[in-house]
Design a protein around this motif. Structure first.
Motif, PDB file in Angstrom:
ATOM      1  N   LYS A 178       0.845  -1.209   0.000  1.00 13.23           N
ATOM      2  CA  LYS A 178       0.000   0.000   0.000  1.00 13.23           C
ATOM      3  C   LYS A 178       0.869   1.244   0.000  1.00 13.23           C
ATOM      4  O   LYS A 178       0.557   2.241  -0.688  1.00 13.23           O
ATOM      5  CB  LYS A 178      -0.899  -0.039   1.259  1.00 13.23           C
ATOM      6  CG  LYS A 178      -1.864   1.136   1.329  1.00 13.23           C
ATOM      7  CD  LYS A 178      -2.830   1.158   0.162  1.00 13.23           C
ATOM      8  CE  LYS A 178      -3.825   2.304   0.267  1.00 13.23           C
ATOM      9  NZ  LYS A 178      -4.754   2.365  -0.889  1.00 13.23           N
ATOM     10  N   LEU A 179       1.962   1.229   0.771  1.00 17.36           N
ATOM     11  CA  LEU A 179       2.864   2.383   0.827  1.00 17.36           C
ATOM     12  C   LEU A 179       3.506   2.621  -0.531  1.00 17.36           C
ATOM     13  O   LEU A 179       3.633   3.777  -0.981  1.00 17.36           O
ATOM     14  CB  LEU A 179       3.934   2.143   1.891  1.00 17.36           C
ATOM     15  CG  LEU A 179       4.830   3.332   2.253  1.00 17.36           C
ATOM     16  CD1 LEU A 179       3.981   4.503   2.763  1.00 17.36           C
ATOM     17  CD2 LEU A 179       5.877   2.936   3.293  1.00 17.36           C
ATOM     18  N   ALA A 180       3.848   1.561  -1.254  1.00 11.42           N
ATOM     19  CA  ALA A 180       4.425   1.705  -2.604  1.00 11.42           C
ATOM     20  C   ALA A 180       3.400   2.288  -3.573  1.00 11.42           C
ATOM     21  O   ALA A 180       3.711   3.117  -4.445  1.00 11.42           O
ATOM     22  CB  ALA A 180       4.908   0.336  -3.091  1.00 11.42           C
ATOM     23  N   ASP A 233       3.704   5.746  -5.697  1.00  9.25           N
ATOM     24  CA  ASP A 233       3.650   5.711  -7.166  1.00  9.25           C
ATOM     25  C   ASP A 233       2.573   6.671  -7.700  1.00  9.25           C
ATOM     26  O   ASP A 233       2.785   7.399  -8.678  1.00  9.25           O
ATOM     27  CB  ASP A 233       3.349   4.281  -7.655  1.00  9.25           C
ATOM     28  CG  ASP A 233       4.532   3.366  -7.436  1.00  9.25           C
ATOM     29  OD1 ASP A 233       5.671   3.879  -7.194  1.00  9.25           O
ATOM     30  OD2 ASP A 233       4.342   2.124  -7.433  1.00  9.25           O
ATOM     31  N   THR A 234       1.386   6.678  -7.088  1.00 10.25           N
ATOM     32  CA  THR A 234       0.289   7.538  -7.576  1.00 10.25           C
ATOM     33  C   THR A 234       0.630   9.004  -7.393  1.00 10.25           C
ATOM     34  O   THR A 234       0.251   9.848  -8.217  1.00 10.25           O
ATOM     35  CB  THR A 234      -1.014   7.212  -6.834  1.00 10.25           C
ATOM     36  OG1 THR A 234      -0.790   7.323  -5.416  1.00 10.25           O
ATOM     37  CG2 THR A 234      -1.491   5.790  -7.160  1.00 10.25           C
ATOM     38  N   VAL A 235       1.325   9.318  -6.290  1.00  3.34           N
ATOM     39  CA  VAL A 235       1.709  10.734  -6.090  1.00  3.34           C
ATOM     40  C   VAL A 235       2.700  11.152  -7.162  1.00  3.34           C
ATOM     41  O   VAL A 235       2.610  12.263  -7.747  1.00  3.34           O
ATOM     42  CB  VAL A 235       2.304  10.924  -4.678  1.00  3.34           C
ATOM     43  CG1 VAL A 235       2.944  12.305  -4.568  1.00  3.34           C
ATOM     44  CG2 VAL A 235       1.204  10.783  -3.621  1.00  3.34           C
ATOM     45  N   ARG A 236       3.667  10.279  -7.481  1.00  7.61           N
ATOM     46  CA  ARG A 236       4.637  10.614  -8.519  1.00  7.61           C
ATOM     47  C   ARG A 236       3.932  10.755  -9.895  1.00  7.61           C
ATOM     48  O   ARG A 236       4.270  11.620 -10.703  1.00  7.61           O
ATOM     49  CB  ARG A 236       5.724   9.521  -8.592  1.00  7.61           C
ATOM     50  CG  ARG A 236       6.756   9.648  -7.466  1.00  7.61           C
ATOM     51  CD  ARG A 236       7.966   8.795  -7.783  1.00  7.61           C
ATOM     52  NE  ARG A 236       7.634   7.387  -7.878  1.00  7.61           N
ATOM     53  CZ  ARG A 236       7.653   6.544  -6.867  1.00  7.61           C
ATOM     54  NH1 ARG A 236       7.998   6.985  -5.667  1.00  7.61           N
ATOM     55  NH2 ARG A 236       7.325   5.269  -7.063  1.00  7.61           N
ATOM     56  N   MET A 237       2.929   9.865 -10.143  1.00 12.13           N
ATOM     57  CA  MET A 237       2.194   9.939 -11.418  1.00 12.13           C
ATOM     58  C   MET A 237       1.430  11.249 -11.515  1.00 12.13           C
ATOM     59  O   MET A 237       1.398  11.899 -12.571  1.00 12.13           O
ATOM     60  CB  MET A 237       1.222   8.738 -11.537  1.00 12.13           C
ATOM     61  CG  MET A 237       1.931   7.396 -11.686  1.00 12.13           C
ATOM     62  SD  MET A 237       0.788   5.993 -11.611  1.00 12.13           S
ATOM     63  CE  MET A 237      -0.239   6.344 -13.059  1.00 12.13           C
ATOM     64  N   ALA A 238       0.777  11.674 -10.424  1.00  8.15           N
ATOM     65  CA  ALA A 238       0.029  12.926 -10.433  1.00  8.15           C
ATOM     66  C   ALA A 238       0.972  14.101 -10.613  1.00  8.15           C
ATOM     67  O   ALA A 238       0.649  15.081 -11.304  1.00  8.15           O
ATOM     68  CB  ALA A 238      -0.761  13.071  -9.133  1.00  8.15           C
ATOM     69  N   GLN A 239       2.129  14.061  -9.981  1.00  8.20           N
ATOM     70  CA  GLN A 239       3.099  15.159 -10.145  1.00  8.20           C
ATOM     71  C   GLN A 239       3.612  15.215 -11.585  1.00  8.20           C
ATOM     72  O   GLN A 239       3.965  16.287 -12.072  1.00  8.20           O
ATOM     73  CB  GLN A 239       4.279  14.934  -9.164  1.00  8.20           C
ATOM     74  CG  GLN A 239       3.916  15.187  -7.704  1.00  8.20           C
ATOM     75  CD  GLN A 239       5.069  14.891  -6.769  1.00  8.20           C
ATOM     76  OE1 GLN A 239       5.972  14.129  -7.141  1.00  8.20           O
ATOM     77  NE2 GLN A 239       5.010  15.471  -5.563  1.00  8.20           N
ATOM     78  N   ALA A 268      -7.002   6.003 -11.498  1.00  6.72           N
ATOM     79  CA  ALA A 268      -7.371   4.628 -11.898  1.00  6.72           C
ATOM     80  C   ALA A 268      -6.571   3.615 -11.059  1.00  6.72           C
ATOM     81  O   ALA A 268      -7.084   2.561 -10.660  1.00  6.72           O
ATOM     82  CB  ALA A 268      -7.096   4.448 -13.403  1.00  6.72           C
ATOM     83  N   ARG A 269      -5.360   3.963 -10.771  1.00  7.65           N
ATOM     84  CA  ARG A 269      -4.510   3.057  -9.939  1.00  7.65           C
ATOM     85  C   ARG A 269      -5.063   2.952  -8.521  1.00  7.65           C
ATOM     86  O   ARG A 269      -5.064   1.868  -7.918  1.00  7.65           O
ATOM     87  CB  ARG A 269      -3.072   3.601  -9.885  1.00  7.65           C
ATOM     88  CG  ARG A 269      -2.131   2.811  -8.979  1.00  7.65           C
ATOM     89  CD  ARG A 269      -1.706   1.511  -9.616  1.00  7.65           C
ATOM     90  NE  ARG A 269      -0.811   0.765  -8.733  1.00  7.65           N
ATOM     91  CZ  ARG A 269       0.503   0.954  -8.678  1.00  7.65           C
ATOM     92  NH1 ARG A 269       1.059   1.865  -9.495  1.00  7.65           N
ATOM     93  NH2 ARG A 269       1.232   0.218  -7.887  1.00  7.65           N
ATOM     94  N   VAL A 270      -5.594   4.093  -8.021  1.00  7.82           N
ATOM     95  CA  VAL A 270      -6.162   4.083  -6.676  1.00  7.82           C
ATOM     96  C   VAL A 270      -7.401   3.203  -6.625  1.00  7.82           C
ATOM     97  O   VAL A 270      -7.617   2.458  -5.660  1.00  7.82           O
ATOM     98  CB  VAL A 270      -6.475   5.522  -6.216  1.00  7.82           C
ATOM     99  CG1 VAL A 270      -7.277   5.520  -4.918  1.00  7.82           C
ATOM    100  CG2 VAL A 270      -5.203   6.311  -6.031  1.00  7.82           C
ATOM    101  N   THR A 271      -8.211   3.311  -7.641  1.00 16.04           N
ATOM    102  CA  THR A 271      -9.452   2.542  -7.635  1.00 16.04           C
ATOM    103  C   THR A 271      -9.226   1.096  -8.032  1.00 16.04           C
ATOM    104  O   THR A 271     -10.184   0.296  -8.081  1.00 16.04           O
ATOM    105  CB  THR A 271     -10.463   3.200  -8.610  1.00 16.04           C
ATOM    106  OG1 THR A 271      -9.889   3.265  -9.910  1.00 16.04           O
ATOM    107  CG2 THR A 271     -10.841   4.609  -8.125  1.00 16.04           C
TER     108      THR A 271
END
Length: 631
Positions: free
Chosen positions: A124-126, A130-136, A145-148
């Motif tokens: 979950k931490l990874a 990853d999603t924060v880096r993708m959004a940035q 989509a990755r979150v869901t």
């Protein structure tokens, strides 16, 4: 009260520890042990509680930090505002350290959840990172989509399930520990309360038992006092009986002593009186026969004098002239004489100790002691045997001295006289030193030999002991005190065969209150060639000394009325400081003989004395004789 004839059994106090006191003591130990157990249990439970709390905090930190990181991630994805990245950045950095604390503390509470919790939490931490880096990077749609995506939700659900389960475990574990401590404390409290009540009961029981024991002690003390009083009455009666017995024994000994003296003296007086009466009848008709009768009378008188001397020795009142003495030389000089005297059937052996100390004793009396013991030994060996005279150094220790009266511990010179004769029984040994006691046939001995040895040894400050067995022989040991002074020469000996005579220019003043003795002394001195004058009292003697300064010698009795011979000598020396003085007396407890020892520097002639004794002593004093004239 105890009825007459009935004896109460003695009351013995019970000194054993009362059971009640033992029970109270054991209970006290149990209470102390229980208190220590409770204290240890509480300390252990407290430690377990702290460890559970640390484990619970680590679980809570993992849940909270992971949730905060997820909240910051979602806010940034939805708003793309940078302010949501701060809580995300701070929280996601705390998740892994919290997870490590879970791993470190799980063993303290008996758990092993790290292996189940770490994979979903790290996954979950990874995902969050990853999603924060993708959004940035501008890939917001892909990040959402990755979150869901099902994997992210599944990891979070798995982590939440494990974390919630462990949180519940921590709560239950802590409650269980606290409940256990409470139960134990309640149990121990009830136990201590019960112990206190039991202790009170045991104390009451012990107190009652102590009162009973005290009562028993009072009874025992009363019985002891009664027994002590009875014992005192019995002891007094026994002492009274023993006193009467001792008195009877003294009277028996006195009767034996006086009977022996009367028997011997009557025999001797019969010889003296009969000889004198017959001599008077034959003096004119048959002078030769008269001389023989007078000689018999003289021998009887000498035997009486010898008997008196032995009695004085036994009573420790004979005058002694002790000197440093080499016993080896004395025994050596007597050995040949003993061999000739005791006969051919007695073998004599003298054994001399090397390095023998000198003793302090009267040489003449030591010779008499050895001679008496040798004669007794010969009589104990009628068919022959062996006599051994042995010398040795000896030490009497404190234990031996304490067990025997009048014996002083110290160093002594020992003279042993041993025979191979018939020996003595214990009863004979106990009476051997009594005067006139003898086991010899009638006419074979006076019974004074051993008593004389005993008296001389005691008077000299020594000791005498007998060791004997029937049929084995006898050993008599005479202990004489060791001489520890400086070198001292023995008095010069005077030949007993010489009767020295005097000169008419030598004037002797005889002071004697007994008329017959005074006349005898004056006549004897005149026959010896001296000029003799007499005085019946010390006062007359002082007048004569003042009127006749040419007087050469003062010969005085000691026991006289009004003034003793010693007092007369003191007054005479004031008039004539260098006047020689010779004392005489028939009894030795006087001013010039103390404890049987003649005072140093005093010339003494014991009564009765012969003309030859008088001649030798007067000549010895006038010629110096080693006597210090300053008394």
């Amino acid at each position: 009260m105890i009825p007459d004839g009935e004896k109460r059994a003695p009351v013995k106090p019970d000194w054993t520890l009362p059971p009640a006191l033992i029970g109270a003591f054991l209970l006290l130990l149990l209470m102390v042990a229980s208190s220590l157990l409770l204290s240890g249990r509480l300390a252990s439970d407290s430690e377990k509680t702290l460890q559970a709390q640390a484990y619970g905090r680590a679980i809570n930190d993992v849940i909270n930090d992971l949730r905060d990181a997820e909240t910051g991630q979602r806010g940034f994805l939805l708003t793309r505002e940078a302010r949501y990245l701060r809580p995300f950045t701070e929280s996601q950095g705390l998740v892994e350290p919290a997870l490590d604390r879970v791993r470190l503390t799980e063993g303290h509470v008996g758990r092993s959840v790290y292996k189940d919790l770490a994979p979903p939490v790290k996954a979950k931490l990874a995902e969050l990172r990853d999603t924060v880096r993708m959004a940035q990077a501008g890939q917001v749609t892909a990040a959402i989509a990755r979150v869901t995506d099902g994997d992210g939700l599944k990891n979070m659900a798995s982590a939440r399930e494990v974390l919630n389960r462990e949180r519940q475990f921590v709560r239950n574990y802590t409650v269980e520990i606290v409940d256990g401590s409470v139960r134990l404390a309640r149990l121990l409290t009830y136990g201590l309360l019960g112990g206190v009540l039991v202790t009170i009961g045991l104390s009451i029981a012990w107190f009652r038992q102590s009162r009973r024991q005290l009562h028993s002690l009072e009874i025992a003390r009363a019985d002891a006092e009664t027994s002590l009083a009875a014992f005192k009455i019995e002891s007094d009666a026994r002492e009274d009986a023993e006193g009467r017995l001792r008195q009877l024994q003294k009277m028996e000994s006195l009767g034996q002593l006086t009977g022996g003296i009367a028997h011997d003296f009557n025999n001797m007086l019969a010889v003296v009186l009969g000889g004198i009466e017959l001599a008077k009848k034959r003096l004119r008709t048959d002078p030769d026969r008269a001389d023989g009768l007078l000689e018999n009378a003289r021998e009887g008188a000498m035997r009486a004098a010898t008997l008196t001397s032995r009695l004085l020795a036994f009573s420790r009142n004979q005058p002694l002239a002790p000197a440093p003495l080499d016993v080896n030389k004395l025994v050596g000089g007597m050995c040949d004489m003993l061999d000739r005297t005791l006969g051919d059937n007695v073998s004599v052996e003298c054994v001399y100790s090397a390095g023998l100390w000198r003793c302090y004793a009267d040489p003449n009396e030591v010779e008499n002691v050895i001679l008496n013991l040798a004669v007794n030994a010969r009589d104990a060996m009628p068919t022959g045997g062996k006599l051994t005279v042995e010398t040795a150094n000896a030490h009497i220790d404190d234990n031996y001295a304490r067990s025997r009266p009048e014996v002083v511990a110290g160093q002594y010179v020992l003279i042993c006289v041993t025979d191979t004769g018939s020996g003595m029984s214990q009863e004979v040994i106990e009476r051997a030193f009594d005067p006139f006691y003898t086991t010899k046939a009638v006419g074979k001995g006076t019974g004074l030999g051993l008593s004389q040895v005993f008296g001389f040894a005691k008077q000299s400050g020594g000791h005498v002991a007998i060791y004997s067995e029937i049929g084995q022989g006898t050993t008599v040991k005479v202990y004489l005190p060791r001489y520890t002074g400086g070198e001292a020469a023995l008095p010069s000996s005077v030949s007993t065969t010489d009767v020295p005579e005097g000169k008419s220019s030598e004037i002797i003043l005889v002071v004697e209150d007994e008329q017959r003795v005074r006349h005898f002394a004056v006549d004897a001195l005149r026959d010896l060639g001296y000029t003799a004058i007499s005085a019946a009292s010390p006062i007359e003697a002082l007048h004569a000394l003042a009127e006749q300064p040419e007087i050469t010698l003062l010969f005085t009795d000691i026991v006289m009325p009004d003034m003793t011979g010693r007092q007369l000598a003191d007054e005479a020396l004031k008039l004539r400081p260098k006047l020689p003085i010779l004392f005489t007396t028939g009894y030795t407890r006087n001013a010039v003989v103390h404890n049987g020892m003649i005072d140093i520097g005093v010339a003494f002639l014991p009564k009765p004395y012969t003309i030859a004794d008088l001649a030798r002593k007067v000549r010895d004093v006038l010629d110096g004789g080693g006597v210090n004239r300053t008394i």
